[in-house]
Scaffold this motif. Structure first.
Motif, PDB file in Angstrom:
ATOM      1  N   VAL A   1       0.877  -1.184   0.000  1.00 44.29           N
ATOM      2  CA  VAL A   1       0.000   0.000   0.000  1.00 44.29           C
ATOM      3  C   VAL A   1       0.913   1.234   0.000  1.00 44.29           C
ATOM      4  CG1 VAL A   1      -1.806   1.260   1.234  1.00 44.29           C
ATOM      5  CG2 VAL A   1      -1.757  -1.246   1.311  1.00 44.29           C
ATOM      6  N   PRO A   2       1.129   1.846  -1.182  1.00 45.04           N
ATOM      7  CA  PRO A   2       2.120   2.932  -1.266  1.00 45.04           C
ATOM      8  C   PRO A   2       1.820   4.106  -0.335  1.00 45.04           C
ATOM      9  CG  PRO A   2       1.479   2.200  -3.455  1.00 45.04           C
ATOM     10  CD  PRO A   2       0.525   1.552  -2.485  1.00 45.04           C
ATOM     11  N   SER A   3       0.522   4.304  -0.043  1.00 47.15           N
ATOM     12  CA  SER A   3       0.161   5.465   0.773  1.00 47.15           C
ATOM     13  C   SER A   3       0.207   5.176   2.274  1.00 47.15           C
ATOM     14  CB  SER A   3      -1.249   5.934   0.392  1.00 47.15           C
ATOM     15  OG  SER A   3      -2.170   4.889   0.665  1.00 47.15           O
ATOM     16  N   ALA A   4       0.648   3.948   2.644  1.00 44.54           N
ATOM     17  CA  ALA A   4       0.631   3.561   4.061  1.00 44.54           C
ATOM     18  C   ALA A   4       1.429   4.526   4.939  1.00 44.54           C
ATOM     19  CB  ALA A   4       1.186   2.140   4.217  1.00 44.54           C
ATOM     20  N   ARG A   5       2.551   4.993   4.409  1.00 46.75           N
ATOM     21  CA  ARG A   5       3.389   5.957   5.127  1.00 46.75           C
ATOM     22  C   ARG A   5       3.899   6.968   4.108  1.00 46.75           C
ATOM     23  NH1 ARG A   5       2.171   2.510   8.492  1.00 46.75           N
ATOM     24  NH2 ARG A   5       3.404   1.819  10.288  1.00 46.75           N
ATOM     25  N   VAL A   6       4.518   8.036   4.615  1.00 42.97           N
ATOM     26  CA  VAL A   6       5.139   9.004   3.712  1.00 42.97           C
ATOM     27  C   VAL A   6       6.611   9.178   4.074  1.00 42.97           C
ATOM     28  CG1 VAL A   6       3.057  10.285   3.066  1.00 42.97           C
ATOM     29  CG2 VAL A   6       4.348  10.948   5.128  1.00 42.97           C
ATOM     30  N   VAL A   7       7.366   9.638   3.083  1.00 39.78           N
ATOM     31  CA  VAL A   7       8.802   9.851   3.231  1.00 39.78           C
ATOM     32  C   VAL A   7       9.094  11.325   2.945  1.00 39.78           C
ATOM     33  CG1 VAL A   7      11.004   9.375   2.081  1.00 39.78           C
ATOM     34  CG2 VAL A   7       9.460   7.496   2.630  1.00 39.78           C
ATOM     35  N   LEU A   8       9.965  11.913   3.778  1.00 36.73           N
ATOM     36  CA  LEU A   8      10.364  13.297   3.528  1.00 36.73           C
ATOM     37  C   LEU A   8      11.689  13.311   2.765  1.00 36.73           C
ATOM     38  CD1 LEU A   8      10.080  16.407   4.033  1.00 36.73           C
ATOM     39  CD2 LEU A   8      11.477  16.055   6.091  1.00 36.73           C
ATOM     40  N   ALA A   9      11.700  14.020   1.632  1.00 37.32           N
ATOM     41  CA  ALA A   9      12.931  14.203   0.856  1.00 37.32           C
ATOM     42  C   ALA A   9      13.326  15.670   0.928  1.00 37.32           C
ATOM     43  CB  ALA A   9      12.706  13.782  -0.596  1.00 37.32           C
ATOM     44  N   ALA A  10      14.604  15.930   1.225  1.00 38.01           N
ATOM     45  CA  ALA A  10      15.085  17.313   1.315  1.00 38.01           C
ATOM     46  C   ALA A  10      16.375  17.451   0.522  1.00 38.01           C
ATOM     47  CB  ALA A  10      15.330  17.685   2.780  1.00 38.01           C
ATOM     48  N   ASP A  11      16.363  18.336  -0.451  1.00 42.77           N
ATOM     49  CA  ASP A  11      17.519  18.537  -1.326  1.00 42.77           C
ATOM     50  C   ASP A  11      18.020  19.971  -1.136  1.00 42.77           C
ATOM     51  OD1 ASP A  11      19.371  18.426  -3.347  1.00 42.77           O
ATOM     52  OD2 ASP A  11      17.907  18.710  -4.958  1.00 42.77           O
ATOM     53  N   PHE A  12      19.134  20.106  -0.384  1.00 42.29           N
ATOM     54  CA  PHE A  12      19.650  21.435  -0.040  1.00 42.29           C
ATOM     55  C   PHE A  12      20.641  21.951  -1.070  1.00 42.29           C
ATOM     56  CE2 PHE A  12      18.196  20.101   4.143  1.00 42.29           C
ATOM     57  CZ  PHE A  12      17.753  21.281   4.711  1.00 42.29           C
ATOM     58  N   GLY A  13      20.490  23.231  -1.430  1.00 42.87           N
ATOM     59  CA  GLY A  13      21.515  23.946  -2.178  1.00 42.87           C
ATOM     60  C   GLY A  13      22.080  25.010  -1.252  1.00 42.87           C
ATOM     61  N   ALA A  14      22.929  25.887  -1.799  1.00 43.71           N
ATOM     62  CA  ALA A  14      23.519  26.928  -0.958  1.00 43.71           C
ATOM     63  C   ALA A  14      22.463  27.928  -0.485  1.00 43.71           C
ATOM     64  CB  ALA A  14      24.612  27.648  -1.729  1.00 43.71           C
ATOM     65  N   GLY A  15      21.459  28.203  -1.336  1.00 41.82           N
ATOM     66  CA  GLY A  15      20.491  29.249  -1.023  1.00 41.82           C
ATOM     67  C   GLY A  15      19.035  28.795  -1.012  1.00 41.82           C
ATOM     68  N   HIS A  16      18.797  27.497  -1.150  1.00 45.83           N
ATOM     69  CA  HIS A  16      17.413  27.018  -1.150  1.00 45.83           C
ATOM     70  C   HIS A  16      17.369  25.573  -0.673  1.00 45.83           C
ATOM     71  CE1 HIS A  16      18.887  25.240  -4.894  1.00 45.83           C
ATOM     72  NE2 HIS A  16      18.007  24.302  -4.636  1.00 45.83           N
ATOM     73  N   VAL A  17      16.168  25.131  -0.321  1.00 43.59           N
ATOM     74  CA  VAL A  17      15.965  23.699  -0.101  1.00 43.59           C
ATOM     75  C   VAL A  17      14.674  23.297  -0.810  1.00 43.59           C
ATOM     76  CG1 VAL A  17      14.809  24.092   2.152  1.00 43.59           C
ATOM     77  CG2 VAL A  17      15.684  21.820   1.596  1.00 43.59           C
ATOM     78  N   ASN A  18      14.751  22.222  -1.580  1.00 43.27           N
ATOM     79  CA  ASN A  18      13.553  21.622  -2.158  1.00 43.27           C
ATOM     80  C   ASN A  18      13.102  20.530  -1.216  1.00 43.27           C
ATOM     81  OD1 ASN A  18      13.366  23.115  -4.587  1.00 43.27           O
ATOM     82  ND2 ASN A  18      14.967  21.852  -5.513  1.00 43.27           N
ATOM     83  N   LEU A  19      11.831  20.576  -0.841  1.00 42.01           N
ATOM     84  CA  LEU A  19      11.263  19.573   0.053  1.00 42.01           C
ATOM     85  C   LEU A  19      10.130  18.848  -0.658  1.00 42.01           C
ATOM     86  CD1 LEU A  19      10.820  21.645   3.357  1.00 42.01           C
ATOM     87  CD2 LEU A  19      12.571  19.916   2.900  1.00 42.01           C
ATOM     88  N   ALA A  20       9.983  17.568  -0.371  1.00 43.13           N
ATOM     89  CA  ALA A  20       8.834  16.833  -0.921  1.00 43.13           C
ATOM     90  C   ALA A  20       8.448  15.717   0.027  1.00 43.13           C
ATOM     91  CB  ALA A  20       9.178  16.249  -2.286  1.00 43.13           C
TER      92      ALA A  20
END
Ligand SMILES: [Zn+2]
Length: 396
Positions: A77-96
């Motif tokens: 069940v793919p929706s059973a849990r969620v995972v946090l992804a964080a991709d940091f650069g020098a001046g920003h962070v992409n989160l998903a």
């Protein structure tokens, strides 16, 4: 049977073994699982009960009903849990937040300054994670793992940055330890280029075993996945090709303190500097890409030459690790085919013929999502490993 009796009767590894067979998301019947494992169907049933109680596995609903009794299949069940992804650069962070198959559910981009130090920067990540969970109507309890990419060398086994040049205050900082005091789930930390390599491979080249990813942006680095396994080296700086000396760099001082580094002549800022010297209004890498897109010949030639410079270093990499695919990403790859043309020109001419016979050099397909995809993969790989599932199952 009581919960305690059932857990001890099953042993701790039973449920995780079945779960590994279902991780690809494909639905299977109990008979199929029994055939794959050699276990009795009754044993399969008990182990599936544990996974169902955790919510990780459930009955699979077929899209088309054929009438009569529906086939009894189960799946992850793919929706059973969620995972946090964080991709940091020098001046920003992409989160998903992604589901357990790595599919992005929601995302955000926040401005940060990595030089503010780890506590401020990671605090912003925790706030951002709460906002994303809210947006999905989920809570911290739904989180099963966190994958983080940082713009500097990281000792993967401890998640601590090692002398990162653009990250004052981060050297040796216990990133997983700090994050777990706020979000108590496994935290995996890696260099940003390594996670981009993971993301690019899983997105575009899942079957490729000898994969090299190159990022060309403000810095230049690469992520190595030879034999299908990421290689980070003894201190986590394997693939740091930006500071290899090249002939054309003679006399050019690099921010690392050495002279003649690839990064000092072929990165976005280096190209912008050389175009400014030719009288162009060019502040940084983004303007270089804009000039190339506008057909400016000086910019096109500069990017092509940067490709040749990169090709010099990649020629050595090709002879050393014999990759079958080299994918080139990062903001400068948006300058189109010119960068790749320069790389191909040198690599195909100078590498051993046998090494280039089946070598493909291509632009990144995952683009600016590669880092997030890789961070998610890293966390999922750990969170759904046999040991992690054992731990969850033991608590049922
Ligand atoms: Zn350098």
């Amino acid at each position: 049977m009581s919960d305690t009796t059932r857990s001890s009767a099953l042993g701790s590894t039973g449920a995780s073994e079945i779960f590994q067979l279902l991780r690809d998301g494909a639905p299977r019947t109990r008979a199929e699982l029994a055939a794959m494992t050699g276990l009795a169907r009754s044993t399969i049933g008990l182990r599936l009960d544990v996974l169902a109680e955790l919510g990780l596995v459930g009955p699979y609903a077929d899209a088309v009903s054929t009438g009569g009794r529906p086939p009894s299949r189960v799946a992850l069940v793919p929706s059973a849990r969620v995972v946090l992804a964080a991709d940091f650069g020098a001046g920003h962070v992409n989160l998903a937040l992604t589901d357990l198959m790595g599919v992005e559910l929601t995302s955000d981009r926040r401005l940060i300054d990595i030089a503010d130090g780890p506590e401020t920067t990671l605090g912003g990540m925790v706030t951002g994670a709460d906002a994303l969970l809210d947006r999905l109507g989920r809570t911290r309890d739904d989180l099963i793992g966190i994958g983080i990419g940082l713009p500097g060398p990281v000792q993967f086994s401890t998640g601590r940055p090692v002398n990162p040049p653009i990250m004052p205050g981060w050297d040796g900082f216990d990133v997983p330890g700090w994050v777990r005091r706020h979000l108590d789930v496994p935290v995996l930390v890696d260099n940003d280029v390594n996670i981009m390599a993971l993301g690019e491979r899983s997105h575009a080249w899942p079957g490729t075993d000898h994969f090299l990813f190159v990022k060309v942006a403000t810095g230049i680095g690469s992520g190595l996945i030879p034999g299908g396994r990421p290689q980070r080296g003894a201190q986590g700086i394997a693939g740091d090709i930006g500071h290899v000396q090249i002939p054309r760099g003679a006399g050019v001082v690099c921010h690392c303190g050495n002279v003649g580094c690839l990064e000092a002549v072929a990165s976005g800022p280096a190209l912008a500097r050389s175009l400014r010297a030719l009288g162009h209004d060019c502040e940084g890498g983004r303007q270089v890409v804009e000039l190339v897109r506008a057909g400016n010949l000086d910019a096109v030639q500069a990017v092509r030459q940067a490709g040749r410079d990169l090709g010099e270093v990649l020629t050595a990499c090709v002879n050393m690790i014999n990759p079958s695919v080299i994918a080139i990403g990062g903001s400068m790859a948006q300058a189109g085919e010119h960068l790749l043309a320069g790389v191909r020109e040198v690599v195909y001419q100078r590498s051993m013929p046998l090494a280039t016979e089946h070598l493909t050099i291509v632009p990144s397909r995952a683009g600016d999502r590669a880092g997030l995809m890789g961070a998610s993969m890293l966390a999922i790989h750990h969170a759904l490993s046999p040991a992690a599932i054992d731990e969850l199952a033991a608590a049922v």
